[in-house]
Design an enzyme around this catalytic site. Structure first.
Site, PDB file in Angstrom:
ATOM      1  N   LYS A 192       0.810  -1.231   0.000  1.00  0.00           N
ATOM      2  CA  LYS A 192       0.000   0.000   0.000  1.00  0.00           C
ATOM      3  C   LYS A 192       0.838   1.274   0.000  1.00  0.00           C
ATOM      4  O   LYS A 192       0.437   2.277  -0.581  1.00  0.00           O
ATOM      5  CB  LYS A 192      -0.942   0.012   1.211  1.00  0.00           C
ATOM      6  CG  LYS A 192      -2.088  -0.971   1.098  1.00  0.00           C
ATOM      7  CD  LYS A 192      -3.030  -0.832   2.276  1.00  0.00           C
ATOM      8  CE  LYS A 192      -4.237  -1.724   2.108  1.00  0.00           C
ATOM      9  NZ  LYS A 192      -5.278  -1.496   3.108  1.00  0.00           N
ATOM     10  N   ASP A 236     -10.361   2.990   2.088  1.00  0.00           N
ATOM     11  CA  ASP A 236     -10.589   2.301   3.374  1.00  0.00           C
ATOM     12  C   ASP A 236     -11.376   3.153   4.382  1.00  0.00           C
ATOM     13  O   ASP A 236     -12.385   2.705   4.927  1.00  0.00           O
ATOM     14  CB  ASP A 236      -9.252   1.903   4.013  1.00  0.00           C
ATOM     15  CG  ASP A 236      -8.665   0.637   3.410  1.00  0.00           C
ATOM     16  OD1 ASP A 236      -9.437  -0.199   2.907  1.00  0.00           O
ATOM     17  OD2 ASP A 236      -7.436   0.483   3.451  1.00  0.00           O
TER      18      ASP A 236
END
Ligand code: NAP
Length: 284
Positions: free
Chosen positions: A71, A107
């Site tokens: 990420k 997210d």
């Protein structure tokens, strides 16, 4: 679902990634929406990340989900990064816009959508307590700040990481020391477990993110863990009549945001949830 030469390909990169629920969730979405798209998992070791991203451009893969450990490192390999992904220095969704790769982070906003869906809670003006300061806590802290939370209190084992995460909260962030945990818990409208405590597959867990008896009826608790569907902490809170949810909704709603970014369409979230639950129940 029948795959042909014109089927559009998306997938997830990570390592390990074969266990990921994302292929089940996204393929259920494409099937429900009757779209000629397919989603798979690409096991991608760290040393192959650069070539994997080149491959996305070369093969015209329409988009990727990005999971651990990529990420952060993937940010440097993309052509453009959304504002929130830039602030978080982490990307969990890539969109291939005609060969130009743009990174996003869905997210935290997925979490905000999840609590709205599950509990009808608008986090604006709410006091939130988060246990943990890792990747998921950081994205949630950032989105809570953007959504106008009144206070974002953080407890973490490693103080330095808590302070780093609190920078994302702006002026409403507050570090909670050991001796102030019960006071912070009592005051919170929403308490979030963003640690892996409770994931272990054992019935003997006595270790909780925070003691369940610090919370009571009228408060809301979310455990980000989605496997198991209910953790020992959640069970203890339910016994105390605390409204409690697990992490599956966040997983679904962050995937729904990626679906929208790739296809431009609203995602069929209930079909996605059903597919995920079926898969989890088969595993347990
Ligand atoms: P991460 O980046 O590794 O962060 C983990 C955090 O938990 C850190 O703050 C760490 O503290 C703390 N921690 C770990 N073990 C601990 C222990 N034994 N006692 C106290 N604190 C502990 O992980 P993450 O990606 O944020 O994930 C955290 C949890 O959220 C996991 O259970 C993961 O499955 C879940 N998750 C759910 C979703 C969803 O969509 N529902 C998405 C992402 C993650 P230190 O800073 O001291 O190391």
């Amino acid at each position: 679902m029948s795959i042909s030469g014109s089927t559009i390909l998306v997938g997830v990169i990570g390592s390990p990634v074969k266990h990921s629920l994302s292929p089940v969730i996204l393929n259920a979405a494409f099937k429900e929406a009757k779209m000629d798209w397919v989603y798979t998992a690409f096991e991608t070791p760290e040393e192959e990340l650069t070539d994997a991203i080149k491959g996305v451009r070369a093969l015209g893969i329409a988009g990727l989900s990005v999971t651990m450990p990529h990420k952060v490192k993937v940010c440097a390999l993309l052509d453009e990064i959304s504002d929130s992904a830039q602030t978080l220095e982490a990307v969990n969704c890539i969109v291939n816009e005609g060969g130009k790769l743009k990174g996003h982070n869905t997210d935290g906003d997925g979490f905000i959508d999840a609590v709205k869906h599950d509990a009808g809670l608008d986090v604006a003006d709410k006091k939130v307590l988060i246990i943990g300061s890792g990747g998921s806590a950081r994205s949630i802290i950032h989105s809570l700040g953007e959504a106008g939370a009144r206070e974002i209190a953080v407890i973490n084992r490693t103080k330095k990481k808590a302070l780093d995460a609190l920078e994302l909260a702006g002026s409403v962030g507050r570090l909670i020391s050991e001796d102030k945990i019960s006071e912070a818990a009592e005051e919170a409208d929403l308490v979030i477990n963003a640690t892996p405590i409770g994931m272990a597959d054992t019935e003997e867990i006595t270790n909780f993110p925070i003691e369940p008896n610090l919370l009571s009826k009228g408060q809301l608790a979310v455990d980000l863990i989605y496997h198991p569907i209910s953790t020992p902490w959640m069970e203890a809170l339910k016994n105390r009549k605390v409204e409690t949810y697990g992490g599956l909704s966040m997983l679904i709603f962050q995937a729904a945001k990626s679906f929208k970014l790739w296809t431009g369409e609203e995602a069929p979230v209930e079909a996605m949830r059903k597919a995920a639950l079926d898969k989890i129940e088969k595993k347990t």
